[in-house]
Design a protein around this motif. Structure first.
Motif, PDB file in Angstrom:
ATOM      1  N   SER A 189       0.572  -1.149  -0.037  1.00  0.00           N
ATOM      2  CA  SER A 189       0.098   0.065   0.022  1.00  0.00           C
ATOM      3  C   SER A 189       1.038   1.343   0.075  1.00  0.00           C
ATOM      4  CB  SER A 189      -0.778  -0.052   1.152  1.00  0.00           C
ATOM      5  OG  SER A 189      -1.778  -1.071   1.362  1.00  0.00           O
ATOM      6  N   LEU A 190       0.346   2.420  -0.413  1.00  0.00           N
ATOM      7  CA  LEU A 190       1.020   3.878  -0.622  1.00  0.00           C
ATOM      8  C   LEU A 190      -0.125   4.828  -0.389  1.00  0.00           C
ATOM      9  CD1 LEU A 190       3.925   4.225  -0.826  1.00  0.00           C
ATOM     10  CD2 LEU A 190       3.601   4.492  -3.370  1.00  0.00           C
ATOM     11  N   ARG A 191       0.170   5.788   0.004  1.00  0.00           N
ATOM     12  CA  ARG A 191      -0.579   6.901   0.343  1.00  0.00           C
ATOM     13  C   ARG A 191      -0.121   8.038  -0.220  1.00  0.00           C
ATOM     14  NH1 ARG A 191      -5.551   8.009   3.379  1.00  0.00           N
ATOM     15  NH2 ARG A 191      -5.600  10.009   4.239  1.00  0.00           N
ATOM     16  N   LEU A 192      -0.772   8.707  -1.245  1.00  0.00           N
ATOM     17  CA  LEU A 192      -0.381   9.991  -1.607  1.00  0.00           C
ATOM     18  C   LEU A 192      -1.174  11.049  -0.979  1.00  0.00           C
ATOM     19  CD1 LEU A 192      -0.061   9.030  -5.378  1.00  0.00           C
ATOM     20  CD2 LEU A 192       1.618   8.497  -3.830  1.00  0.00           C
ATOM     21  N   SER A 193      -0.403  12.161  -1.019  1.00  0.00           N
ATOM     22  CA  SER A 193      -1.012  13.448  -0.513  1.00  0.00           C
ATOM     23  C   SER A 193      -0.798  14.854  -1.520  1.00  0.00           C
ATOM     24  CB  SER A 193      -0.578  13.724   1.060  1.00  0.00           C
ATOM     25  OG  SER A 193      -0.869  14.781   1.335  1.00  0.00           O
ATOM     26  N   CYS A 194      -1.903  15.553  -1.411  1.00  0.00           N
ATOM     27  CA  CYS A 194      -1.718  16.538  -2.247  1.00  0.00           C
ATOM     28  C   CYS A 194      -2.002  17.815  -1.444  1.00  0.00           C
ATOM     29  CB  CYS A 194      -2.648  16.614  -3.361  1.00  0.00           C
ATOM     30  SG  CYS A 194      -2.609  18.231  -4.354  1.00  0.00           S
ATOM     31  N   ALA A 195      -1.315  18.843  -1.318  1.00  0.00           N
ATOM     32  CA  ALA A 195      -1.223  20.209  -0.694  1.00  0.00           C
ATOM     33  C   ALA A 195      -1.379  21.186  -1.570  1.00  0.00           C
ATOM     34  CB  ALA A 195      -0.282  20.415   0.282  1.00  0.00           C
ATOM     35  N   ALA A 196      -2.665  21.975  -1.212  1.00  0.00           N
ATOM     36  CA  ALA A 196      -3.277  22.974  -2.229  1.00  0.00           C
ATOM     37  C   ALA A 196      -3.281  24.318  -1.508  1.00  0.00           C
ATOM     38  CB  ALA A 196      -4.529  22.680  -2.671  1.00  0.00           C
ATOM     39  N   SER A 197      -2.464  25.238  -2.280  1.00  0.00           N
ATOM     40  CA  SER A 197      -2.587  26.426  -1.798  1.00  0.00           C
ATOM     41  C   SER A 197      -3.856  27.460  -2.326  1.00  0.00           C
ATOM     42  CB  SER A 197      -1.258  27.477  -1.969  1.00  0.00           C
ATOM     43  OG  SER A 197      -0.861  27.440  -3.312  1.00  0.00           O
TER      44      SER A 197
ATOM     45  N   ILE B   8     -10.043   7.923  -2.442  1.00  0.00           N
ATOM     46  CA  ILE B   8      -9.913   9.209  -2.407  1.00  0.00           C
ATOM     47  C   ILE B   8     -10.237   9.874  -1.329  1.00  0.00           C
ATOM     48  CG2 ILE B   8     -11.736   9.842  -4.134  1.00  0.00           C
ATOM     49  CD1 ILE B   8      -9.713  12.003  -5.356  1.00  0.00           C
ATOM     50  N   SER B   9      -9.583  10.880  -0.632  1.00  0.00           N
ATOM     51  CA  SER B   9     -10.395  11.583   0.508  1.00  0.00           C
ATOM     52  C   SER B   9      -9.782  13.062   0.479  1.00  0.00           C
ATOM     53  CB  SER B   9     -10.016  10.910   1.710  1.00  0.00           C
ATOM     54  OG  SER B   9      -8.584  10.796   1.996  1.00  0.00           O
ATOM     55  N   ARG B  10     -10.607  14.048   1.228  1.00  0.00           N
ATOM     56  CA  ARG B  10     -10.079  15.180   1.248  1.00  0.00           C
ATOM     57  C   ARG B  10     -10.338  15.719   2.676  1.00  0.00           C
ATOM     58  NH1 ARG B  10     -12.668  18.504  -3.274  1.00  0.00           N
ATOM     59  NH2 ARG B  10     -11.689  20.305  -2.235  1.00  0.00           N
ATOM     60  N   ASP B  11      -9.587  16.816   3.096  1.00  0.00           N
ATOM     61  CA  ASP B  11      -9.380  17.466   4.260  1.00  0.00           C
ATOM     62  C   ASP B  11      -9.547  18.994   4.111  1.00  0.00           C
ATOM     63  OD1 ASP B  11      -9.410  18.797   6.818  1.00  0.00           O
ATOM     64  OD2 ASP B  11      -8.130  17.208   7.557  1.00  0.00           O
ATOM     65  N   ASN B  12     -10.839  19.594   3.840  1.00  0.00           N
ATOM     66  CA  ASN B  12     -10.849  21.078   3.607  1.00  0.00           C
ATOM     67  C   ASN B  12     -10.293  21.801   4.617  1.00  0.00           C
ATOM     68  OD1 ASN B  12     -12.086  20.377   0.936  1.00  0.00           O
ATOM     69  ND2 ASN B  12     -14.123  20.546   1.780  1.00  0.00           N
TER      70      ASN B  12
ATOM     71  N   LYS C  39      -7.260  21.511   6.131  1.00  0.00           N
ATOM     72  CA  LYS C  39      -6.067  21.356   5.798  1.00  0.00           C
ATOM     73  C   LYS C  39      -5.440  21.552   4.506  1.00  0.00           C
ATOM     74  CE  LYS C  39      -5.200  18.327   9.642  1.00  0.00           C
ATOM     75  NZ  LYS C  39      -4.618  16.913  10.029  1.00  0.00           N
ATOM     76  N   ASN C  40      -6.611  21.723   3.580  1.00  0.00           N
ATOM     77  CA  ASN C  40      -6.383  21.919   2.014  1.00  0.00           C
ATOM     78  C   ASN C  40      -5.856  20.899   1.410  1.00  0.00           C
ATOM     79  OD1 ASN C  40      -7.916  24.475   2.421  1.00  0.00           O
ATOM     80  ND2 ASN C  40      -6.228  25.512   1.317  1.00  0.00           N
ATOM     81  N   THR C  41      -6.031  19.612   1.908  1.00  0.00           N
ATOM     82  CA  THR C  41      -5.234  18.572   1.421  1.00  0.00           C
ATOM     83  C   THR C  41      -6.158  17.402   0.751  1.00  0.00           C
ATOM     84  OG1 THR C  41      -5.294  17.368   3.575  1.00  0.00           O
ATOM     85  CG2 THR C  41      -3.587  18.683   2.998  1.00  0.00           C
ATOM     86  N   VAL C  42      -5.839  16.661  -0.230  1.00  0.00           N
ATOM     87  CA  VAL C  42      -6.519  15.600  -0.807  1.00  0.00           C
ATOM     88  C   VAL C  42      -5.454  14.248  -0.861  1.00  0.00           C
ATOM     89  CG1 VAL C  42      -5.719  16.280  -3.120  1.00  0.00           C
ATOM     90  CG2 VAL C  42      -7.803  14.934  -2.660  1.00  0.00           C
TER      91      VAL C  42
ATOM     92  N   CYS D 219      -1.867  15.330  -9.036  1.00  0.00           N
ATOM     93  CA  CYS D 219      -2.913  16.083  -8.600  1.00  0.00           C
ATOM     94  C   CYS D 219      -3.439  17.191  -9.464  1.00  0.00           C
ATOM     95  CB  CYS D 219      -2.681  16.534  -6.989  1.00  0.00           C
ATOM     96  SG  CYS D 219      -3.874  17.404  -5.918  1.00  0.00           S
ATOM     97  N   ALA D 220      -5.098  17.391  -9.335  1.00  0.00           N
ATOM     98  CA  ALA D 220      -5.394  18.415 -10.247  1.00  0.00           C
ATOM     99  C   ALA D 220      -6.691  19.113  -9.570  1.00  0.00           C
ATOM    100  CB  ALA D 220      -5.768  18.003 -11.573  1.00  0.00           C
ATOM    101  N   ALA D 221      -6.931  20.319  -9.885  1.00  0.00           N
ATOM    102  CA  ALA D 221      -8.097  21.021  -9.128  1.00  0.00           C
ATOM    103  C   ALA D 221      -9.084  21.412 -10.456  1.00  0.00           C
ATOM    104  CB  ALA D 221      -7.576  22.169  -8.331  1.00  0.00           C
ATOM    105  N   ASP D 222     -10.246  21.129 -10.173  1.00  0.00           N
ATOM    106  CA  ASP D 222     -11.277  21.680 -11.333  1.00  0.00           C
ATOM    107  C   ASP D 222     -12.043  22.891 -10.529  1.00  0.00           C
ATOM    108  OD1 ASP D 222     -14.055  19.780 -12.689  1.00  0.00           O
ATOM    109  OD2 ASP D 222     -13.458  21.886 -12.993  1.00  0.00           O
ATOM    110  N   ARG D 223     -11.907  23.953 -11.041  1.00  0.00           N
ATOM    111  CA  ARG D 223     -12.532  25.109 -10.189  1.00  0.00           C
ATOM    112  C   ARG D 223     -14.009  25.168 -10.368  1.00  0.00           C
ATOM    113  NH1 ARG D 223      -9.928  30.222 -12.840  1.00  0.00           N
ATOM    114  NH2 ARG D 223     -10.219  29.184 -14.520  1.00  0.00           N
TER     115      ARG D 223
END
Length: 119
Positions: A17-25, A70-74, A76-79, A96-100
């Motif tokens: 297993s592996l867990r990826l994280s994406c931090a958004a500003s 997939i999960s997110r923490d709004n 902490k601005n992370t997915v 990681c990508a964001a769809d406005r």
């Protein structure tokens, strides 16, 4: 402007297993649909998973359904992308990508993180 930074990639064995994280500003993160994509060598980039702004709607590709979450923490601005039962065919650079506007068109992309699964 939104900046996305992925982390958590690496080299693992099949079945691991592996867990990826994406931090958004930037704001408002909670209004963006977020997605994970991947691109294997010599192949086109493909959709992996997506999550709505509230986190209530999830989509997965058939290739990862039942293995990836997939999960997110709004707050902490992370997915995140939890990847279980990894297979050699999961080897790729993961983005990681964001769809406005939640239209399916992704406006912002991270730089990618390499995931390599050995057999």
């Amino acid at each position: 402007q939104v900046q996305l930074v992925e982390s958590g990639g690496g080299l693992v064995q099949a079945g691991d297993s592996l867990r990826l994280s994406c931090a958004a500003s930037g704001r408002p993160f909670s209004g963006y649909r977020m997605g994970w994509f991947r691109q294997a060598p010599g192949k086109e980039r493909e959709f992996v998973a997506a999550i709505s702004g509230s986190g209530g709607i999830l989509h997965y590709s058939d290739a990862v359904k039942g293995r990836f979450t997939i999960s997110r923490d709004n707050a902490k601005n992370t997915v995140a992308l939890q990847m279980n039962s990894l297979r050699p065919e999961d080897t790729a650079v993961y983005y990681c990508a964001a769809d406005r506007a939640a239209t399916g068109v992704y406006d912002y992309w991270g730089q990618g993180t390499q995931v390599t699964v050995s057999s």
